[in-house]
Each structure stands twice: as structure tokens, then as C-alpha cells.
Design a protein around this motif. Structure first.
Motif, PDB file in Angstrom:
ATOM      1  N   ASP A   1     -41.319 -48.209 -11.225  1.00 13.68           N
ATOM      2  CA  ASP A   1     -41.825 -48.186 -12.665  1.00 13.68           C
ATOM      3  C   ASP A   1     -42.589 -46.210 -12.987  1.00 13.68           C
ATOM      4  N   GLY A   2     -44.075 -46.731 -12.505  1.00 14.46           N
ATOM      5  CA  GLY A   2     -45.080 -45.891 -12.616  1.00 14.46           C
ATOM      6  C   GLY A   2     -45.839 -45.847 -14.275  1.00 14.46           C
ATOM      7  N   ALA A   3     -46.113 -47.110 -13.727  1.00 16.01           N
ATOM      8  CA  ALA A   3     -46.413 -47.484 -15.502  1.00 16.01           C
ATOM      9  C   ALA A   3     -48.466 -47.540 -14.503  1.00 16.01           C
ATOM     10  N   ALA A   4     -49.073 -48.216 -13.633  1.00 16.41           N
ATOM     11  CA  ALA A   4     -50.351 -47.689 -13.153  1.00 16.41           C
ATOM     12  C   ALA A   4     -50.415 -45.968 -13.012  1.00 16.41           C
ATOM     13  N   LYS A   5     -52.024 -45.894 -12.805  1.00 21.19           N
ATOM     14  CA  LYS A   5     -52.306 -44.290 -12.549  1.00 21.19           C
ATOM     15  C   LYS A   5     -52.915 -44.762 -11.545  1.00 21.19           C
ATOM     16  N   ASP A   6     -53.256 -44.753 -10.954  1.00 17.48           N
ATOM     17  CA  ASP A   6     -54.396 -45.773 -10.031  1.00 17.48           C
ATOM     18  C   ASP A   6     -54.895 -44.885  -8.561  1.00 17.48           C
ATOM     19  N   PRO A   7     -56.248 -44.049  -8.868  1.00 15.67           N
ATOM     20  CA  PRO A   7     -56.900 -42.551  -8.645  1.00 15.67           C
ATOM     21  C   PRO A   7     -56.905 -43.290  -6.972  1.00 15.67           C
ATOM     22  N   ALA A   8     -57.770 -44.619  -6.895  1.00 18.00           N
ATOM     23  CA  ALA A   8     -58.555 -45.203  -5.835  1.00 18.00           C
ATOM     24  C   ALA A   8     -57.233 -46.285  -5.243  1.00 18.00           C
ATOM     25  N   PHE A   9     -55.863 -45.681  -5.099  1.00 17.53           N
ATOM     26  CA  PHE A   9     -54.228 -45.935  -4.655  1.00 17.53           C
ATOM     27  C   PHE A   9     -53.965 -44.916  -4.275  1.00 17.53           C
ATOM     28  N   ALA A  10     -53.665 -44.010  -5.163  1.00 17.19           N
ATOM     29  CA  ALA A  10     -53.071 -42.496  -4.763  1.00 17.19           C
ATOM     30  C   ALA A  10     -54.435 -41.947  -3.626  1.00 17.19           C
ATOM     31  N   LYS A  11     -55.645 -42.279  -4.033  1.00 20.95           N
ATOM     32  CA  LYS A  11     -56.750 -41.880  -2.299  1.00 20.95           C
ATOM     33  C   LYS A  11     -56.103 -42.919  -1.592  1.00 20.95           C
ATOM     34  N   MET A  12     -55.927 -43.888  -1.159  1.00 22.87           N
ATOM     35  CA  MET A  12     -55.556 -44.618  -0.169  1.00 22.87           C
ATOM     36  C   MET A  12     -54.366 -43.958   1.058  1.00 22.87           C
ATOM     37  N   MET A  13     -53.099 -43.986  -0.223  1.00 29.78           N
ATOM     38  CA  MET A  13     -52.388 -43.862   0.357  1.00 29.78           C
ATOM     39  C   MET A  13     -52.086 -42.024   0.946  1.00 29.78           C
ATOM     40  N   SER A  14     -52.997 -41.718   0.440  1.00 23.53           N
ATOM     41  CA  SER A  14     -53.160 -40.162   1.303  1.00 23.53           C
ATOM     42  C   SER A  14     -53.951 -40.141   2.897  1.00 23.53           C
ATOM     43  N   THR A  15     -55.073 -41.233   2.474  1.00 22.71           N
ATOM     44  CA  THR A  15     -55.501 -41.248   3.797  1.00 22.71           C
ATOM     45  C   THR A  15     -54.598 -41.744   4.976  1.00 22.71           C
ATOM     46  N   LEU A  16     -53.982 -42.668   4.287  1.00 28.11           N
ATOM     47  CA  LEU A  16     -53.415 -43.810   4.997  1.00 28.11           C
ATOM     48  C   LEU A  16     -51.738 -42.922   5.254  1.00 28.11           C
ATOM     49  N   ARG A  17     -51.514 -41.953   4.843  1.00 30.20           N
ATOM     50  CA  ARG A  17     -49.624 -41.136   4.952  1.00 30.20           C
ATOM     51  C   ARG A  17     -49.474 -42.353   5.479  1.00 30.20           C
ATOM     52  N   VAL A  18     -48.857 -43.679   5.031  1.00 32.57           N
ATOM     53  CA  VAL A  18     -47.442 -44.554   4.660  1.00 32.57           C
ATOM     54  C   VAL A  18     -46.126 -44.244   3.582  1.00 32.57           C
ATOM     55  N   PRO A  19     -45.133 -43.821   4.657  1.00 28.51           N
ATOM     56  CA  PRO A  19     -44.340 -43.012   4.170  1.00 28.51           C
ATOM     57  C   PRO A  19     -43.835 -43.876   2.906  1.00 28.51           C
ATOM     58  N   PHE A  20     -43.202 -43.601   1.853  1.00 27.02           N
ATOM     59  CA  PHE A  20     -42.916 -44.336   0.408  1.00 27.02           C
ATOM     60  C   PHE A  20     -41.567 -44.140  -0.612  1.00 27.02           C
ATOM     61  N   SER A  21     -41.119 -44.134  -1.360  1.00 27.25           N
ATOM     62  CA  SER A  21     -40.248 -43.611  -2.158  1.00 27.25           C
ATOM     63  C   SER A  21     -40.796 -44.192  -3.878  1.00 27.25           C
ATOM     64  N   MET A  22     -40.815 -43.403  -4.549  1.00 26.30           N
ATOM     65  CA  MET A  22     -41.318 -43.642  -6.056  1.00 26.30           C
ATOM     66  C   MET A  22     -40.138 -43.566  -6.659  1.00 26.30           C
ATOM     67  N   PHE A  23     -40.088 -44.772  -7.456  1.00 23.53           N
ATOM     68  CA  PHE A  23     -38.283 -44.914  -8.793  1.00 23.53           C
ATOM     69  C   PHE A  23     -39.053 -45.361  -9.983  1.00 23.53           C
ATOM     70  N   LEU A  24     -38.833 -43.934 -10.320  1.00 26.45           N
ATOM     71  CA  LEU A  24     -39.622 -43.731 -12.014  1.00 26.45           C
ATOM     72  C   LEU A  24     -38.771 -43.357 -13.121  1.00 26.45           C
TER      73      LEU A  24
END
Ligand SMILES: [Zn+2]
Length: 189
Positions: free
Chosen positions: A14-37
Motif C-alpha cells: 500500500d504505502g499509507a504510512a511513511k514512518d521515519p523510524a521504520f525506514a531507519k530501522m530497515m536501513s540498519t537491519l538490511r532485511v530485504p523486502f518488496s514494496m507493492f505500492l
């Protein structure tokens, strides 16, 4: 996905939420994911997703406006899918190869329209992981190799006071506890 690897795939919709804390965490963890927007849910903030895309995560097609496609004739289904192909190509510089119909509703017309828009595969999911207070309900799912996990950029009202970051961390912990690693879907499809 058929595989013997002890992996699961994380897809975030979806892409409804744009949470900076989430983006920061995923940048650190480097867990792969696919975004269906979905264009109407992202709104004018593609920049947030561009940041996640720069980490190596692919952006895929989830239609322009998240309509129930099975209610629509071919031309309208095609407009929903091809329109988002064009939009995402313009923003991210590459054309999506995967498509997920909103709420998983599709018919043979959807598959034909998707193929005509250049989609290689229409992707559903096996585990639909939802927020459950500060956790996720991932523990209720018994994962199998190759499972595609459906997750969302959950907006605040869906999180019931929790943080997306914590719900995601809980999901990742459950995946690890069940002995799985997260792999990149596009490497397998
Ligand atoms: Zn959706």
C-alpha cells in the motif's frame, strides 16, 4: 515460492504510512523486502519509498487506486495496472515485474491485463501478518519454506497505539525463532 531453502519473503503493501523510524530501522537491519505500492495511498510522498528503494528493495505494482479489480472490465483493469507501471517507472527509473491485486481479488481478465502491462508474475501471499497490540500475530502462523508474507506500511490507526517499528521487529523475531531467514523475492521469481 517453491524452494528447499529455509527462507521466507517479506512483502509490504500500500504505502499509507511513511514512518521515519521504520525506514531507519530497515536501513540498519538490511532485511530485504518488496514494496507493492498503490499510487493513491503513497500520495505525493514517493521520496520516502525512494529511500527504501536505494537500499536495494524493489518496488512493485499494487494498482493506481486499490479498486476491487474483479468489478472492472478489461480496459479499466488495464488502466489501473499499466497506469501504475508508468508512474513507478517515472519515479524509480525501472518498470515493476511483479503485481499484487488489491485484497487478492483477481480473475482471468486481471492476469491478461497484467501480462499486457509487462508484468511477469502476479503475486499473492500465504501469511497475512497483522498488528496485535505492540506485537504482530506472526506467532500464530507456522511458516514454511518459500512462504510469502504479506505485511503493510500500517498507518497509525491500524496499529492501535503500537509503533510500526516494534510490530516489524516482532515479526522478524518470529521468523528467526522459527529458523528462517528473509530472502529477496525477486531473486527467486
Ligand atoms: Zn493493498
Amino acid at each position: 515460492m517453491p524452494t528447499r531453502d529455509k527462507v521466507v519473503f517479506l512483502t509490504i503493501d500500500d504505502g499509507a504510512a511513511k514512518d521515519p523510524a521504520f525506514a531507519k530501522m530497515m536501513s540498519t537491519l538490511r532485511v530485504p523486502f518488496s514494496m507493492f505500492l498503490t499510487d493513491s495511498m503513497v500520495g505525493d510522498d514517493y521520496g520516502y519509498f525512494a529511500r527504501l528503494h536505494r537500499l536495494g528493495n524493489k518496488v512493485q505494482n499494487h494498482t493506481l487506486t486499490h479498486k476491487r479489480l474483479t468489478d472492472l472490465p478489461y480496459a479499466a483493469q488495464r488502466a489501473e495496472i499499466c497506469g501504475q507501471q508508468d508512474r513507478l517507472q517515472k519515479v524509480f527509473g525501472e518498470r515493476p515485474t511483479l503485481f499484487r491485486p488489491p485484497r487478492g481479488h483477481y480473475n482471468s481478465t486481471t492476469l491478461r491485463a497484467a501480462a499486457d502491462c509487462g508484468i511477469r508474475a502476479t503475486v499473492l501471499w500465504r501469511a497475512n501478518v497483522q498488528p496485535k497490540g505492540p506485537h504482530s500475530d506472526a506467532r500464530d502462523h507456522t511458516l514454511r519454506p518459500g512462504d510469502i508474507i504479506l505485511f503493510h506500511f500500517f498507518p497509525q490507526q491500524r496499529l492501535d497505539g503500537a509503533e510500526l517499528r516494534d510490530v516489524t521487529q516482532d515479526l522478524l523475531r518470529t521468523i528467526t525463532d522459527q529458523g528462517f531467514a528473509v530472502a529477496r523475492l525477486e531473486d527467486y521469481i
